[in-house]
Design an enzyme around this catalytic site. Structure first.
Site, mmCIF file in Angstrom:
data_model
loop_
_atom_site.group_PDB
_atom_site.id
_atom_site.type_symbol
_atom_site.label_atom_id
_atom_site.label_comp_id
_atom_site.label_asym_id
_atom_site.label_seq_id
_atom_site.Cartn_x
_atom_site.Cartn_y
_atom_site.Cartn_z
ATOM 1 N N PRO A 83 0.837 -1.197 0.000
ATOM 2 C CG PRO A 83 0.134 -0.927 2.209
ATOM 3 C CD PRO A 83 0.841 -1.892 1.303
ATOM 4 C CG HIS A 284 5.795 2.773 6.964
ATOM 5 N ND1 HIS A 284 4.566 2.478 7.497
ATOM 6 C CD2 HIS A 284 5.544 3.669 5.978
ATOM 7 C CE1 HIS A 284 3.631 3.184 6.873
ATOM 8 N NE2 HIS A 284 4.207 3.919 5.944
HETATM 9 C C1 LIG Z 1 5.059 6.868 -1.085
HETATM 10 C C2 LIG Z 1 4.777 5.799 -0.079
HETATM 11 C C3 LIG Z 1 3.569 5.801 0.587
HETATM 12 C C4 LIG Z 1 3.282 4.798 1.523
HETATM 13 N N1 LIG Z 1 2.050 4.763 2.100
HETATM 14 C C5 LIG Z 1 1.729 3.752 2.934
HETATM 15 C C6 LIG Z 1 0.412 3.623 3.438
HETATM 16 O O1 LIG Z 1 -0.476 4.410 3.124
HETATM 17 N N2 LIG Z 1 0.165 2.601 4.292
HETATM 18 C C7 LIG Z 1 1.126 1.696 4.647
HETATM 19 O O2 LIG Z 1 0.860 0.772 5.417
HETATM 20 N N3 LIG Z 1 2.375 1.776 4.155
HETATM 21 C C8 LIG Z 1 2.690 2.766 3.294
HETATM 22 N N4 LIG Z 1 3.949 2.836 2.759
HETATM 23 C C9 LIG Z 1 4.940 1.801 3.100
HETATM 24 C C10 LIG Z 1 4.843 0.646 2.115
HETATM 25 O O3 LIG Z 1 3.633 -0.046 2.250
HETATM 26 C C11 LIG Z 1 5.987 -0.358 2.323
HETATM 27 O O4 LIG Z 1 6.000 -0.808 3.654
HETATM 28 C C12 LIG Z 1 7.354 0.232 1.976
HETATM 29 O O5 LIG Z 1 7.260 1.110 0.889
HETATM 30 C C13 LIG Z 1 8.326 -0.894 1.672
HETATM 31 O O6 LIG Z 1 9.593 -0.402 1.409
HETATM 32 P P1 LIG Z 1 10.166 -0.140 -0.065
HETATM 33 O O7 LIG Z 1 9.508 1.112 -0.552
HETATM 34 O O8 LIG Z 1 11.603 0.046 0.168
HETATM 35 O O9 LIG Z 1 9.804 -1.346 -0.895
HETATM 36 C C14 LIG Z 1 4.254 3.819 1.822
HETATM 37 C C15 LIG Z 1 5.477 3.818 1.145
HETATM 38 C C16 LIG Z 1 5.743 4.788 0.202
HETATM 39 C C17 LIG Z 1 7.055 4.753 -0.524
#
Ligand SMILES: Cc1cc2nc3c(=O)[nH]c(=O)nc-3n(C[C@H](O)[C@H](O)[C@H](O)COP(=O)(O)O)c2cc1C
Length: 382
Positions: A83, A284
Site C-alpha cells: 500500500p 515502513h
Molecule cells: C510513497 C509511499 C507511501 C506509503 N504509504 C503507505 C500507506 O499508506 N500505508 C502503509 O501501510 N504503508 C505505506 N507505505 C509503506 C509501504 O507499504 C511499504 O511498507 C514500503 O514502501 C516498503 O519499502 P520499499 O519502498 O523500500 O519497498 C508507503 C510507502 C511509500 C514509498
C-alpha cells in the site's frame, strides 16, 4: 520477438532515475525519501547487502519456479504490491495502473486507506486480487464503515498498519510544501512548470475531471467545504490504537487479517494470540521511525519464535531480485514491494510498473539459478 515496453530500463535504479526526471521535485521526494536523518534508509540497504547467500553447486536448475503460497493462494511470484498513499498522484489513476500490473503478474495489490482512487473503482477497473490497508481514524465507527466498504468491494484481506502510531517527521515535505490538501505556492508552481509532462497528464487531467485530488476513502460529507471542517478531526489518524482495536477488528473482519509493521518478537507473539493470520515484518520502507531496526535484523528471531504458527511476510528496501531471495532465505514467505513499482508506474502507468515486476522476477530467477534453488523452499537452505 517484440521488445517489452520500457526495454531500456534494466533495473529498479533506472526506473528510479526516470521517475525523478518526470515527477515534480516535491512529489518525487515524497515517494523516495525517509524520515529525519534517513539513517534507516541506508541501514536497510546495508543490512540487505550484508546478507550473503551461499550457492549449492552442481544442482540441475533447468526447471525453476518462483511459485509461492500466500495466505492460502497460489501465485507465480512471492510478491505483493505494498500500500502506498497517494499513488494516484504519480500517474493519472495510478492506483488502478498498479493494480492492473499486479493482476497481469498474478499477485495481489494492497489499496491504501490514503488512496486517491476508491477501492470500488480499483476493484471494478483492474481485475486484481485486492487487499485493503487500514489506518484507524479517530472516529472508530467511520473506520468500521470503511472496512465494510472494502469488504463489499470484494476485498478479503485486511492489512492493519501498526507502525504509524503518530505522524512521521519528514522535513523535506515541509520544505517542499507537500501534503494533502495540495496547496498552491510559487514554489509548487515553478515545480509544475519544470515538469510539464506530469503537469499535463496527471494534474490538469485530474483538475478537469474531478477537481483537486484528495483521499478517495473520505466519506461523502467530507467533500463539501462545511463537512470538511466539521469532519476533519474525526478522520485524522488515531494515536490511541491498541491491541483492543486488533481484537475488535478480528471479531468484525470475516477475511484474513494482517498486521503490518511488526519489528519485535513479543509483538509478533501477541499478534498470534489475537488470531491474526499474518504479519509483515517491516519498518515502513524506512519512512517512519528513523532509529528503527531493519526488518532483516529482526526477522530470523521472529520466524524462530513463531515456528510456523502464523504466516510471516516482510518488506522495506527491495530493489533487486536478490533482495527478495534474501528475505525468503531468512524465513519470509512473501515480500511487499513499495517504491520500486511506484517508480515504474510514475514513468509508464501499468506498463511501467509491469516492467519493474518483470525485472524483479527475472533477477530473482537468475539468483535462484545461481544459488542452486529450484523453488522458493530451497532458498531457506542458502
Ligand atoms: C510513497 C509511499 C507511501 C506509503 N504509504 C503507505 C500507506 O499508506 N500505508 C502503509 O501501510 N504503508 C505505506 N507505505 C509503506 C509501504 O507499504 C511499504 O511498507 C514500503 O514502501 C516498503 O519499502 P520499499 O519502498 O523500500 O519497498 C508507503 C510507502 C511509500 C514509498
Amino acid at each position: 520477438m517484440t521488445k517489452p515496453a520500457f526495454a531500456d530500463l534494466l533495473n529498479v535504479e533506472d526506473a528510479r532515475r526516470a521517475a525523478k526526471r518526470r515527477l515534480p521535485h516535491g512529489l518525487f521526494e515524497y515517494i523516495d525519501r525517509g524520515s529525519e536523518d534517513e539513517l534507516s534508509i541506508s541501514g536497510n540497504r546495508q543490512q540487505l547487502d550484508a546478507i550473503r547467500l551461499a550457492p549449492s553447486v552442481l544442482v540441475d536448475v533447468s526447471q525453476r519456479s518462483a511459485k509461492a503460497e500466500i495466505l492460502g493462494h497460489s501465485q507465480p511470484l512471492p510478491l505483493v504490491i505494498a500500500p502506498t498513499a497517494m499513488a494516484g498522484l504519480v500517474w493519472r489513476d495510478g492506483e488502478i495502473a498498479l493494480a492492473k500490473a499486479a493482476a497481469r503478474a498474478g499477485i495481489p495489490f494492497c489499496v491504501s486507506t490514503q488512496s486517491i482512487t476508491s477501492v470500488e473503482r480499483i476493484a471494478a477497473e483492474s481485475g486484481a486480487k485486492l487487499w485493503f490497508q487500514l489506518y484507524v481514524w479517530k472516529n472508530r465507527q467511520r473506520t468500521l464503515a470503511l472496512i465494510d466498504r472494502a469488504w463489499a468491494a470484494g476485498v478479503e484481506t485486511l492489512v492493519l498498519t501498526v507502525d504509524t502510531a503518530v505522524g512521521p517527521n519528514r522535513e523535506y515535505n515541509l520544505r517542499n510544501g507537500f501534503g494533502i490538501p495540495l496547496k498552491a505556492s510559487v514554489r509548487a508552481g515553478i515545480d509544475l512548470m519544470l515538469h510539464p509532462r506530469w503537469t499535463a497528464s496527471v494534474m490538469l487531467r485530474s483538475l478537469i475531471a474531478s477537481g483537486v485530488p484528495t483521499y478517495a476513502h473520505y466519506p461523502d460529507e467530507f467533500r463539501t467545504r462545511l463537512g470538511r471542517s466539521s469532519l476533519s478531526d474525526e478522520l485524522s489518524l488515531a494515536t490511541d490504537v491498541t491491541w483492543e482495536d486488533v481484537r475488535l477488528l478480528r471479531q468484525r473482519w470475516k477475511g484474513k487479517l494482517i498486521l503490518k509493521g511488526i519489528l519485535r518478537v513479543d509483538d509478533a507473539l501477541t499478534a498470534l494470540s489475537h488470531g491474526v493470520d499474518a504479519i509483515v515484518v517491516s519498518n515502513h520502507g524506512a519512512r517512519n521511525l528513523d532509529c528503527a531496526p531493519g526488518p532483516t535484523e529482526v526477522l530470523p528471531a521472529i520466524v524462530a519464535a513463531i515456528g510456523g504458527r502464523m504466516e510471516i511476510l516482510a518488506d522495506s528496501g527491495v530493489r533487486r531480485g536478490a533482495d527478495i531471495a534474501r528475505f525468503l532465505a531468512l524465513g519470509a514467505s512473501g515480500v511487499l514491494i513499495g517504491r520500486a513499482t511506484l517508480y515504474g508506474v510514475a514513468i509508464g502507468g501499468a506498463d511501467g510498473a509491469g516492467r519493474v515486476l518483470d525485472l524483479l522476477s527475472y533477477e530473482l530467477n537468475v539468483t535462484m539459478g545461481m544459488l542452486g534453488a529450484r523453488n522458493l523452499a530451497d532458498l531457506r537452505r542458502c
